[in-house]
Design a protein around this motif. Structure first.
Motif, PDB file in Angstrom:
ATOM      1  N   SER A  30       0.828  -1.204   0.000  1.00  0.00           N
ATOM      2  CA  SER A  30       0.000   0.000   0.000  1.00  0.00           C
ATOM      3  C   SER A  30       0.860   1.250   0.000  1.00  0.00           C
ATOM      4  CB  SER A  30      -0.909   0.010   1.231  1.00  0.00           C
ATOM      5  OG  SER A  30      -1.789  -1.091   1.207  1.00  0.00           O
ATOM      6  N   VAL A  31       0.373   2.287  -0.668  1.00  0.00           N
ATOM      7  CA  VAL A  31       1.060   3.572  -0.689  1.00  0.00           C
ATOM      8  C   VAL A  31       0.587   4.384   0.520  1.00  0.00           C
ATOM      9  CG1 VAL A  31       1.395   5.739  -1.938  1.00  0.00           C
ATOM     10  CG2 VAL A  31       1.225   3.576  -3.195  1.00  0.00           C
ATOM     11  N   PRO A  32       1.458   4.656   1.475  1.00  0.00           N
ATOM     12  CA  PRO A  32       1.046   5.434   2.650  1.00  0.00           C
ATOM     13  C   PRO A  32       0.597   6.833   2.231  1.00  0.00           C
ATOM     14  CG  PRO A  32       3.221   4.432   2.958  1.00  0.00           C
ATOM     15  CD  PRO A  32       2.890   4.300   1.511  1.00  0.00           C
ATOM     16  N   ILE A  57      -9.085   2.254   1.168  1.00  0.00           N
ATOM     17  CA  ILE A  57      -8.348   1.497   0.154  1.00  0.00           C
ATOM     18  C   ILE A  57      -7.252   2.383  -0.433  1.00  0.00           C
ATOM     19  CG2 ILE A  57      -8.501   0.193  -1.991  1.00  0.00           C
ATOM     20  CD1 ILE A  57     -11.414  -0.352  -1.337  1.00  0.00           C
ATOM     21  N   TYR A  58      -6.017   1.967  -0.222  1.00  0.00           N
ATOM     22  CA  TYR A  58      -4.858   2.751  -0.650  1.00  0.00           C
ATOM     23  C   TYR A  58      -4.466   2.411  -2.089  1.00  0.00           C
ATOM     24  CZ  TYR A  58      -4.414   3.495   4.386  1.00  0.00           C
ATOM     25  OH  TYR A  58      -4.667   3.820   5.687  1.00  0.00           O
ATOM     26  N   ALA A  59      -3.782   3.333  -2.732  1.00  0.00           N
ATOM     27  CA  ALA A  59      -3.114   3.014  -3.990  1.00  0.00           C
ATOM     28  C   ALA A  59      -2.012   1.996  -3.685  1.00  0.00           C
ATOM     29  CB  ALA A  59      -2.527   4.271  -4.615  1.00  0.00           C
ATOM     30  N   THR A  60      -1.515   1.329  -4.700  1.00  0.00           N
ATOM     31  CA  THR A  60      -0.529   0.275  -4.468  1.00  0.00           C
ATOM     32  C   THR A  60       0.718   0.447  -5.320  1.00  0.00           C
ATOM     33  OG1 THR A  60      -1.579  -1.168  -6.124  1.00  0.00           O
ATOM     34  CG2 THR A  60      -2.276  -1.426  -3.817  1.00  0.00           C
ATOM     35  N   ILE A 105       8.759   5.358  -2.458  1.00  0.00           N
ATOM     36  CA  ILE A 105       7.500   5.493  -3.194  1.00  0.00           C
ATOM     37  C   ILE A 105       7.319   6.926  -3.688  1.00  0.00           C
ATOM     38  CG2 ILE A 105       4.986   5.481  -2.966  1.00  0.00           C
ATOM     39  CD1 ILE A 105       5.283   3.035  -1.151  1.00  0.00           C
ATOM     40  N   ARG A 106       7.605   7.895  -2.824  1.00  0.00           N
ATOM     41  CA  ARG A 106       7.427   9.292  -3.223  1.00  0.00           C
ATOM     42  C   ARG A 106       8.356   9.661  -4.371  1.00  0.00           C
ATOM     43  NH1 ARG A 106       3.776  11.491  -4.288  1.00  0.00           N
ATOM     44  NH2 ARG A 106       2.867  10.595  -2.400  1.00  0.00           N
ATOM     45  N   ILE A 107       9.614   9.222  -4.302  1.00  0.00           N
ATOM     46  CA  ILE A 107      10.551   9.489  -5.397  1.00  0.00           C
ATOM     47  C   ILE A 107      10.086   8.791  -6.668  1.00  0.00           C
ATOM     48  CG2 ILE A 107      12.881   8.967  -6.240  1.00  0.00           C
ATOM     49  CD1 ILE A 107      13.967   9.600  -3.514  1.00  0.00           C
TER      50      ILE A 107
END
Length: 366
Positions: free
Chosen positions: A46-48, A65-68, A273-275
Motif C-alpha cells: 500500500s502507498v502510505p 483502500i490505498y493506492a498500491t 514510493i514518493r521518489i
C-alpha cells in the motif's frame, strides 16, 4: 494505474533484505552468497497517504483502500549478465515490464558480507549494472531492427524507424543510457520504442544502502553516488536496509521515535514510493463515501475522463462531468455539504486536468 518498481543490483548489496523490509515479508531469501534470489520476488504494498486516512476518518468510511506499488526483486546481476552470465538474460527480461528501476548500491563496510568483486566501490558497481542494461538494450534493438528493415521497403514511416534505431544503437554503443537520447516526436517511432521497453529508458533511482550511523552523516561512498546521480540527471536516496527491517516490527508510535533518532520523518518505503511517483510524474486523487474512501493513481496532466477511466472504462466512455473539491478545502470546512454551501464544489468538464489531492465524484451515463 499502479506504480511498479524493479529492484536491481550486484549480489550481496542488500536487495533482498531491503525487499523483505519494504514489503514486510520474508519471501525473498537473504543469504551471504551470490544468486540466493533465483526467481523474481513480487510483492504489492500500500502507498502510505495521510490525506486518505484523514478523509476516511472524517466521513466514517467502512473501508480505506490505498493506492498500491508493486516491487519486483531481481536476482543479483553480475558482469556478463546481458550474455547470460549468472542467469542474467532471464533476470533482465523480468524488469522490462516495470516502470522504474531502483538500483541498490552497497555503501557500507562489513568484512563478514562478501562483495562479489572483493572491494567496495559504488560507482564501479553502478557502471557494471548500467553497462549490462545498455548491452541488453543493444541486443533488443539489433534483434528488432532486422524485421523492421525487411518491412521498410517503400514505407517512409518504417524507414524513419530504422534510422531512429541506427542512431540509438550508436548512442548506446558509446556507453550512454537510452533516456539521454533525443527522441523524435513521431507517433510511429513512439509505437516501436514503447514496444521495445528499453531498460535504460526507464527512470533510475540510486538507493545507497548504508549502516545506521551513516543515516545522519553521509560517508564518502554516499557522496560519490549523490554526485554521480546529479551528473546523470537522476535521483539518489539513502536507506539502511537493516533499520527498515527493524521498523516493520514496531508500532506506529515506536516507529516515529526510532526515525526521530536519525532525524528522519518518514521510512525508506515512504521515501522510495514518493521518489518513484515524482520520477514518473504520478499523482493521486481521492473518492470518498460511507462505504469506502480510496486513492487512485494517474499521470500528472490527465484529463477528468482519463482519470475516471482508472476506476472503470464505463466512467470514461460515458463521462458527463466531475464534481471536485480540493483536499485543503475539504479539510478546512469538514464535509462535502459545507464545501457546497461555501461554493467550493466545482463542476468540471472533459477538459479539466486532475490535480494531486482532488476529491472527485464522477457522473457518467452508459
Amino acid at each position: 494505474m499502479g506504480l511498479s518498481i524493479g529492484i536491481v543490483g550486484l549480489p550481496n548489496v542488500g536487495k533482498s533484505t531491503l525487499f523483505n523490509a519494504l514489503t514486510s515479508t520474508q519471501k525473498a531469501e537473504s543469504a551471504n552468497y551470490p544468486f540466493c534470489t533465483i526467481e523474481p520476488n513480487k510483492a504489492i504494498v500500500s502507498v502510505p497517504d495521510e490525506r486518505l486516512n484523514t478523509i476516511s476518518e472524517m466521513v466514517n468510511s467502512i473501508n480505506t483502500i490505498y493506492a498500491t506499488v508493486e516491487f519486483l526483486d531481481i536476482a543479483g546481476l553480475v558482469k556478463g549478465a546481458s550474455k547470460g552470465e549468472g542467469l542474467g538474460n532471464k533476470f533482465l527480461s523480468n524488469i522490462r515490464d516495470t516502470q522504474a528501476i531502483l538500483h541498490v548500491v552497497r555503501c557500507f563496510e562489513d568484512e563478514e558480507i562478501i562483495h562479489v568483486d572483493g572491494f567496495i566501490d559504488p560507482i564501479h558497481d553502478i557502471e557494471i549494472i548500467e553497462t549490462e542494461l545498455i548491452l541488453a538494450d543493444i541486443q533488443k534493438i539489433e534483434n528488432r531492427i532486422k524485421g523492421v528493415i525487411k518491412s521498410s521497403r517503400g514505407d517512409k514511416n518504417l524507414i524513419q524507424v530504422v534510422e531512429l534505431f541506427e542512431a540509438l544503437l550508436i548512442h548506446l554503443g558509446e556507453g550512454n543510457l537510452a533516456k539521454t537520447f533525443n527522441f523524435p516526436q513521431s507517433e510511429i517511432c513512439n509505437y516501436y520504442l514503447n514496444d521495445l521497453q528499453l531498460l535504460t529508458n526507464k527512470p533510475f533511482i540510486y538507493c545507497c544502502n548504508v549502516d545506521e550511523n551513516q543515516l545522519i552523516d553521509s560517508n564518502e561512498q554516499v557522496r560519490k553516488v549523490e554526485e554521480y546521480a546529479v551528473e546523470k540527471n537522476t535521483l539518489a536516496i539513502k536507506v539502511c536496509a537493516k533499520m527498515e527491517e527493524e521498523l516493520r516490527d514496531l508500532n506506529e508510535e515506536d516507529r516515529k521515535d526510532y526515525l526521530n533518532e536519525y532525524n528522519l520523518t518518514s521510512s525508506g518505503l515512504d521515501r522510495i514510493i514518493r521518489i518513484g511517483y515524482d520520477s514518473l510524474g504520478l499523482i493521486s486523487y481521492f473518492t470518498q463515501g460511507p462505504k469506502e474512501s480510496r486513492a487512485w493513481t494517474v499521470k500528472k496532466g490527465s484529463s477528468a475522463p482519463t482519470a475516471a477511466g482508472v476506476i472503470h472504462t464505463d466512467f470514461e466512455r460515458g463521462f458527463i462531468r466531475a464534481n471536485i473539491i480540493s483536499y485543503d478545502d475539504f479539510i478546512n470546512f469538514g464535509s462535502e455539504q459545507k464545501c457546497k454551501d461555501e461554493g467550493l464544489l466545482r463542476i468540471e468538464g472533459k477538459d479539466y486536468l486532475v490535480r494531486d489531492g482532488d476529491i472527485i465524484e464522477f457522473l457518467f451515463n452508459v
